[in-house]
Structures are given as structure tokens and as C-alpha cells.
Design a protein around this motif. Sequence first.
Motif, PDB file in Angstrom:
ATOM      1  N   GLY A  68       0.785  -1.225   0.000  1.00 57.79           N
ATOM      2  CA  GLY A  68       0.000   0.000   0.000  1.00 57.79           C
ATOM      3  C   GLY A  68       0.820   1.278   0.000  1.00 57.79           C
ATOM      4  O   GLY A  68       0.272   2.364  -0.165  1.00 57.79           O
ATOM      5  N   SER A  69       2.134   1.178   0.167  1.00 59.89           N
ATOM      6  CA  SER A  69       2.976   2.378   0.159  1.00 59.89           C
ATOM      7  C   SER A  69       3.247   2.830  -1.278  1.00 59.89           C
ATOM      8  O   SER A  69       3.167   2.038  -2.218  1.00 59.89           O
ATOM      9  CB  SER A  69       4.301   2.109   0.892  1.00 59.89           C
ATOM     10  N   LEU A  70       3.555   4.116  -1.414  1.00 58.60           N
ATOM     11  CA  LEU A  70       3.846   4.677  -2.737  1.00 58.60           C
ATOM     12  C   LEU A  70       5.334   4.569  -3.034  1.00 58.60           C
ATOM     13  O   LEU A  70       6.168   4.876  -2.186  1.00 58.60           O
ATOM     14  CB  LEU A  70       3.418   6.137  -2.804  1.00 58.60           C
ATOM     15  N   ALA A  71       5.655   4.150  -4.243  1.00 60.04           N
ATOM     16  CA  ALA A  71       7.050   4.075  -4.684  1.00 60.04           C
ATOM     17  C   ALA A  71       7.392   5.369  -5.410  1.00 60.04           C
ATOM     18  O   ALA A  71       6.585   5.882  -6.190  1.00 60.04           O
ATOM     19  CB  ALA A  71       7.250   2.889  -5.619  1.00 60.04           C
ATOM     20  N   PRO A  72       8.576   5.923  -5.172  1.00 58.27           N
ATOM     21  CA  PRO A  72       8.990   7.114  -5.927  1.00 58.27           C
ATOM     22  C   PRO A  72       9.133   6.772  -7.414  1.00 58.27           C
ATOM     23  O   PRO A  72       9.595   5.691  -7.771  1.00 58.27           O
ATOM     24  CB  PRO A  72      10.357   7.471  -5.336  1.00 58.27           C
ATOM     25  N   VAL A  73       8.704   7.711  -8.261  1.00 54.21           N
ATOM     26  CA  VAL A  73       8.800   7.518  -9.712  1.00 54.21           C
ATOM     27  C   VAL A  73       9.514   8.713 -10.323  1.00 54.21           C
ATOM     28  O   VAL A  73       9.188   9.859 -10.033  1.00 54.21           O
ATOM     29  CB  VAL A  73       7.407   7.370 -10.365  1.00 54.21           C
ATOM     30  N   ARG A  74      10.510   8.439 -11.139  1.00 56.95           N
ATOM     31  CA  ARG A  74      11.198   9.479 -11.916  1.00 56.95           C
ATOM     32  C   ARG A  74      10.455   9.578 -13.246  1.00 56.95           C
ATOM     33  O   ARG A  74      10.669   8.766 -14.147  1.00 56.95           O
ATOM     34  CB  ARG A  74      12.660   9.113 -12.162  1.00 56.95           C
ATOM     35  N   TRP A  75       9.527  10.521 -13.331  1.00 61.25           N
ATOM     36  CA  TRP A  75       8.656  10.638 -14.501  1.00 61.25           C
ATOM     37  C   TRP A  75       9.351  11.239 -15.709  1.00 61.25           C
ATOM     38  O   TRP A  75       8.902  11.054 -16.827  1.00 61.25           O
ATOM     39  CB  TRP A  75       7.434  11.489 -14.162  1.00 61.25           C
ATOM     40  N   GLY A  76      10.391  12.007 -15.509  1.00 66.70           N
ATOM     41  CA  GLY A  76      11.038  12.694 -16.627  1.00 66.70           C
ATOM     42  C   GLY A  76      10.385  14.034 -16.914  1.00 66.70           C
ATOM     43  O   GLY A  76      10.699  14.697 -17.893  1.00 66.70           O
ATOM     44  N   GLY A  77       9.464  14.440 -16.061  1.00 67.90           N
ATOM     45  CA  GLY A  77       8.770  15.716 -16.178  1.00 67.90           C
ATOM     46  C   GLY A  77       7.794  15.840 -15.028  1.00 67.90           C
ATOM     47  O   GLY A  77       7.470  14.852 -14.378  1.00 67.90           O
ATOM     48  N   ALA A  78       7.336  17.034 -14.765  1.00 63.53           N
ATOM     49  CA  ALA A  78       6.407  17.256 -13.661  1.00 63.53           C
ATOM     50  C   ALA A  78       5.080  17.771 -14.191  1.00 63.53           C
ATOM     51  O   ALA A  78       5.018  18.383 -15.257  1.00 63.53           O
ATOM     52  CB  ALA A  78       6.994  18.252 -12.671  1.00 63.53           C
ATOM     53  N   GLY A  79       4.034  17.514 -13.435  1.00 64.12           N
ATOM     54  CA  GLY A  79       2.714  17.984 -13.825  1.00 64.12           C
ATOM     55  C   GLY A  79       2.183  17.198 -15.003  1.00 64.12           C
ATOM     56  O   GLY A  79       2.323  15.982 -15.076  1.00 64.12           O
ATOM     57  N   GLN A  80       1.598  17.880 -15.949  1.00 65.10           N
ATOM     58  CA  GLN A  80       0.996  17.242 -17.118  1.00 65.10           C
ATOM     59  C   GLN A  80       1.953  17.288 -18.298  1.00 65.10           C
ATOM     60  O   GLN A  80       2.508  18.336 -18.599  1.00 65.10           O
ATOM     61  CB  GLN A  80      -0.303  17.971 -17.466  1.00 65.10           C
ATOM     62  N   PHE A  81       2.165  16.132 -18.935  1.00 65.08           N
ATOM     63  CA  PHE A  81       2.984  16.110 -20.139  1.00 65.08           C
ATOM     64  C   PHE A  81       2.404  15.118 -21.138  1.00 65.08           C
ATOM     65  O   PHE A  81       1.609  14.258 -20.783  1.00 65.08           O
ATOM     66  CB  PHE A  81       4.462  15.825 -19.841  1.00 65.08           C
ATOM     67  N   SER A  82       2.799  15.276 -22.384  1.00 66.15           N
ATOM     68  CA  SER A  82       2.270  14.449 -23.471  1.00 66.15           C
ATOM     69  C   SER A  82       3.320  13.475 -23.979  1.00 66.15           C
ATOM     70  O   SER A  82       4.507  13.784 -24.009  1.00 66.15           O
ATOM     71  CB  SER A  82       1.820  15.331 -24.643  1.00 66.15           C
ATOM     72  N   ILE A  83       2.829  12.319 -24.394  1.00 66.62           N
ATOM     73  CA  ILE A  83       3.668  11.302 -25.023  1.00 66.62           C
ATOM     74  C   ILE A  83       3.074  11.027 -26.393  1.00 66.62           C
ATOM     75  O   ILE A  83       1.876  10.779 -26.518  1.00 66.62           O
ATOM     76  CB  ILE A  83       3.672  10.002 -24.202  1.00 66.62           C
ATOM     77  N   SER A  84       3.894  11.075 -27.420  1.00 69.71           N
ATOM     78  CA  SER A  84       3.433  10.717 -28.757  1.00 69.71           C
ATOM     79  C   SER A  84       3.628   9.222 -28.961  1.00 69.71           C
ATOM     80  O   SER A  84       4.711   8.692 -28.731  1.00 69.71           O
ATOM     81  CB  SER A  84       4.204  11.486 -29.830  1.00 69.71           C
ATOM     82  N   VAL A  85       2.565   8.550 -29.344  1.00 72.97           N
ATOM     83  CA  VAL A  85       2.591   7.110 -29.579  1.00 72.97           C
ATOM     84  C   VAL A  85       2.536   6.890 -31.087  1.00 72.97           C
ATOM     85  O   VAL A  85       1.561   7.260 -31.733  1.00 72.97           O
ATOM     86  CB  VAL A  85       1.392   6.415 -28.903  1.00 72.97           C
TER      87      VAL A  85
END
Length: 84
Positions: free
Chosen positions: A19-36
Motif C-alpha cells: 500500500g505504500s507509494l514508490a517514488p517515480v522518476r517521470w522525466g517531467g512534472a505535472g501534465q505532459f504528453s507522449i506521442s505514440v
Amino acid sequence: KAIRVVINTDLSNVVRTDGSLAPVRWGGAGQFSISVLVEAPVQVSGENAQILLDFNVANSFVPDPVDPAAFMFIPWIRAVPSGS
């Protein structure tokens, strides 16, 4: 040819089995877009066309080599016609 996926890191977490949260290195903060990029041409016709986004979670969150308790986000997403 491509689909855009929007992720909001402020609303996204990796939760461990305890139930604990794992730290994630998202590569950006807030809202970002990924092109698929679409693997093969997807025919979209009519109002009821459906595309399936296959988001491979197991491959998208890899252990951080600097911090073994954390994950790095490396998105593995593919777009295919629905039913594939």
C-alpha cells in the motif's frame, strides 16, 4: 500516424503491494504528453472507429539504478485497431 497520450504526474502513482507509494522518476512534472507512433496504418472510418492503446505497465516502470526503491518511467505504448 500517431496518437498523443497525456499523463498528469500529480495524479499518478505506483503503489506497492503493502500500500505504500514508490517514488517515480517521470522525466517531467505535472501534465505532459507522449506521442505514440502507430505500428501499422490504422484505418479510421465512420463515427464508431476504435483504437486500442496497449500500455505495457511492466515494461514502462523500470527499477532506478541509482535508487533501487524507485522507478523510472519509460513508456511502452502501442496503438492498434480495436480487437487486435
